[in-house]
Design a protein around this motif. Structure first.
Motif, PDB file in Angstrom:
ATOM      1  N   SER A  27      21.576  -9.618  89.831  1.00 46.03           N
ATOM      2  CA  SER A  27      20.193 -10.097  89.839  1.00 46.03           C
ATOM      3  C   SER A  27      19.228  -8.999  90.292  1.00 46.03           C
ATOM      4  O   SER A  27      18.153  -8.814  89.702  1.00 46.03           O
ATOM      5  CB  SER A  27      20.067 -11.313  90.753  1.00 46.03           C
ATOM      6  OG  SER A  27      18.720 -11.717  90.858  1.00 46.03           O
ATOM      7  N   LEU A  28      19.600  -8.263  91.322  1.00 40.30           N
ATOM      8  CA  LEU A  28      18.750  -7.169  91.790  1.00 40.30           C
ATOM      9  C   LEU A  28      18.577  -6.099  90.713  1.00 40.30           C
ATOM     10  O   LEU A  28      17.476  -5.566  90.516  1.00 40.30           O
ATOM     11  CB  LEU A  28      19.326  -6.558  93.071  1.00 40.30           C
ATOM     12  CG  LEU A  28      19.224  -7.417  94.331  1.00 40.30           C
ATOM     13  CD1 LEU A  28      20.028  -6.793  95.461  1.00 40.30           C
ATOM     14  CD2 LEU A  28      17.770  -7.612  94.739  1.00 40.30           C
ATOM     15  N   GLU A  29      19.656  -5.784  90.005  1.00 35.36           N
ATOM     16  CA  GLU A  29      19.562  -4.762  88.954  1.00 35.36           C
ATOM     17  C   GLU A  29      18.722  -5.255  87.769  1.00 35.36           C
ATOM     18  O   GLU A  29      17.970  -4.488  87.178  1.00 35.36           O
ATOM     19  CB  GLU A  29      20.945  -4.327  88.485  1.00 35.36           C
ATOM     20  CG  GLU A  29      21.676  -3.453  89.476  1.00 35.36           C
ATOM     21  CD  GLU A  29      21.022  -2.122  89.799  1.00 35.36           C
ATOM     22  OE1 GLU A  29      20.029  -1.717  89.157  1.00 35.36           O
ATOM     23  OE2 GLU A  29      21.513  -1.461  90.730  1.00 35.36           O
ATOM     24  N   GLN A  31      16.245  -7.318  88.027  1.00 32.59           N
ATOM     25  CA  GLN A  31      14.871  -7.202  88.518  1.00 32.59           C
ATOM     26  C   GLN A  31      14.393  -5.749  88.479  1.00 32.59           C
ATOM     27  O   GLN A  31      13.225  -5.479  88.196  1.00 32.59           O
ATOM     28  CB  GLN A  31      14.759  -7.769  89.927  1.00 32.59           C
ATOM     29  CG  GLN A  31      14.915  -9.276  89.981  1.00 32.59           C
ATOM     30  CD  GLN A  31      14.919  -9.792  91.400  1.00 32.59           C
ATOM     31  OE1 GLN A  31      14.006  -9.511  92.168  1.00 32.59           O
ATOM     32  NE2 GLN A  31      15.955 -10.551  91.750  1.00 32.59           N
ATOM     33  N   GLU A  34      13.344  -4.962  85.018  1.00 23.96           N
ATOM     34  CA  GLU A  34      12.022  -5.527  84.751  1.00 23.96           C
ATOM     35  C   GLU A  34      10.928  -4.702  85.406  1.00 23.96           C
ATOM     36  O   GLU A  34       9.860  -4.504  84.824  1.00 23.96           O
ATOM     37  CB  GLU A  34      11.959  -6.979  85.242  1.00 23.96           C
ATOM     38  CG  GLU A  34      12.828  -7.917  84.436  1.00 23.96           C
ATOM     39  CD  GLU A  34      12.970  -9.297  85.064  1.00 23.96           C
ATOM     40  OE1 GLU A  34      12.380  -9.542  86.141  1.00 23.96           O
ATOM     41  OE2 GLU A  34      13.684 -10.130  84.474  1.00 23.96           O
ATOM     42  N   LEU A  35      11.175  -4.221  86.624  1.00 20.89           N
ATOM     43  CA  LEU A  35      10.193  -3.405  87.331  1.00 20.89           C
ATOM     44  C   LEU A  35       9.947  -2.088  86.605  1.00 20.89           C
ATOM     45  O   LEU A  35       8.800  -1.690  86.380  1.00 20.89           O
ATOM     46  CB  LEU A  35      10.658  -3.129  88.768  1.00 20.89           C
ATOM     47  CG  LEU A  35       9.754  -2.206  89.596  1.00 20.89           C
ATOM     48  CD1 LEU A  35       8.412  -2.881  89.865  1.00 20.89           C
ATOM     49  CD2 LEU A  35      10.445  -1.835  90.902  1.00 20.89           C
ATOM     50  N   THR A 144      13.323   0.786  96.467  1.00 19.45           N
ATOM     51  CA  THR A 144      12.367  -0.264  96.113  1.00 19.45           C
ATOM     52  C   THR A 144      12.259  -1.301  97.225  1.00 19.45           C
ATOM     53  O   THR A 144      11.151  -1.681  97.632  1.00 19.45           O
ATOM     54  CB  THR A 144      12.776  -0.932  94.791  1.00 19.45           C
ATOM     55  OG1 THR A 144      12.793   0.073  93.770  1.00 19.45           O
ATOM     56  CG2 THR A 144      11.808  -2.027  94.398  1.00 19.45           C
ATOM     57  N   ARG A 148       9.022  -2.315  99.616  1.00 21.08           N
ATOM     58  CA  ARG A 148       8.566  -3.707  99.740  1.00 21.08           C
ATOM     59  C   ARG A 148       8.607  -4.184 101.197  1.00 21.08           C
ATOM     60  O   ARG A 148       7.771  -4.965 101.627  1.00 21.08           O
ATOM     61  CB  ARG A 148       9.415  -4.636  98.874  1.00 21.08           C
ATOM     62  CG  ARG A 148       9.334  -4.356  97.387  1.00 21.08           C
ATOM     63  CD  ARG A 148       7.990  -4.714  96.802  1.00 21.08           C
ATOM     64  NE  ARG A 148       8.037  -4.699  95.351  1.00 21.08           N
ATOM     65  CZ  ARG A 148       7.245  -3.969  94.597  1.00 21.08           C
ATOM     66  NH1 ARG A 148       6.334  -3.192  95.136  1.00 21.08           N
ATOM     67  NH2 ARG A 148       7.354  -4.023  93.289  1.00 21.08           N
TER      68      ARG A 148
END
Length: 191
Positions: A27-29, A31, A34-35, A144, A148
């Motif tokens: 899921s993190l990858e 995202q 997408e970033l 990242t 954040r």
């Protein structure tokens, strides 16, 4: 294995991931993909045009993207003069598209590797050729999350002391876990 990478003896590494760990990492990858996005000129079907495409000349407005694609010249802590800004813009124009493509490829490699587990946990074995890509992808995720969370080097110890009710706690846990994965992978491939 205890959820960290271990050497396979041939330059590769292996890690035991349970279903939740694999899902979180995937899921993190996704995202991250997408970033990063396709980047300027990333939608074309003409490979020759893509080869000669020029990238942006301005740093990204998103602080996380600015950390992933920093200016090549100058000190981030001090305002740049016109000469430094011009040199950074020129460098960015010719390098950012390739850097974005490499970061996307690294993230995709992680996603594909995790997809090989079939949505379940298990032992993931990385060949030596995939390890640098995984290191890059883990580093990008950690950078990242660090942006954040507004993590500074001198503040990192405080992350371990956050109370359970702090809304940043899940991201901090991911940040620290990614750091442990990154460190263990580096140790595994240098053994």
């Amino acid at each position: 294995m205890a959820g960290l990478f271990e050497s396979t003896g041939d330059g590769g590494a292996a890690i035991a991931l349970d279903e939740v760990e694999a899902s979180i990492l995937r899921s993190l990858e996704v995202q991250m993909l997408e970033l990063i996005g396709p980047g300027p000129g990333g939608h074309g079907d003409d490979p020759l045009a893509a080869l000669f495409a020029e990238g942006p000349t301005e740093a990204p407005a998103d602080p996380a993207l600015a950390r992933l694609f920093p200016d090549a010249y100058g000190d981030p802590a001090t305002p740049a003069d016109d000469e430094v800004r011009a040199a950074s813009a020129e460098f960015r124009r010719y390098t950012e598209l390739d850097l974005r493509a490499r970061k996307r490829d690294d993230a995709l490699q992680v996603v594909r590797s995790l997809d090989g587990l079939g949505g379940a946990g298990g032992v993931l074995k990385l060949p030596a050729a995939d390890c640098p890509r995984w290191l890059g992808a883990l580093n990008d995720l950690r950078l990242t999350l660090g942006v954040r969370l507004e993590v500074a080097e001198e503040d990192e110890q405080g992350l371990y002391e956050l109370p359970d009710g702090d809304e940043r706690k899940p991201l901090v846990m991911a940040y620290l876990w990614l750091g442990a994965l990154q460190e263990s992978l580096l140790e595994a491939i240098t053994d």
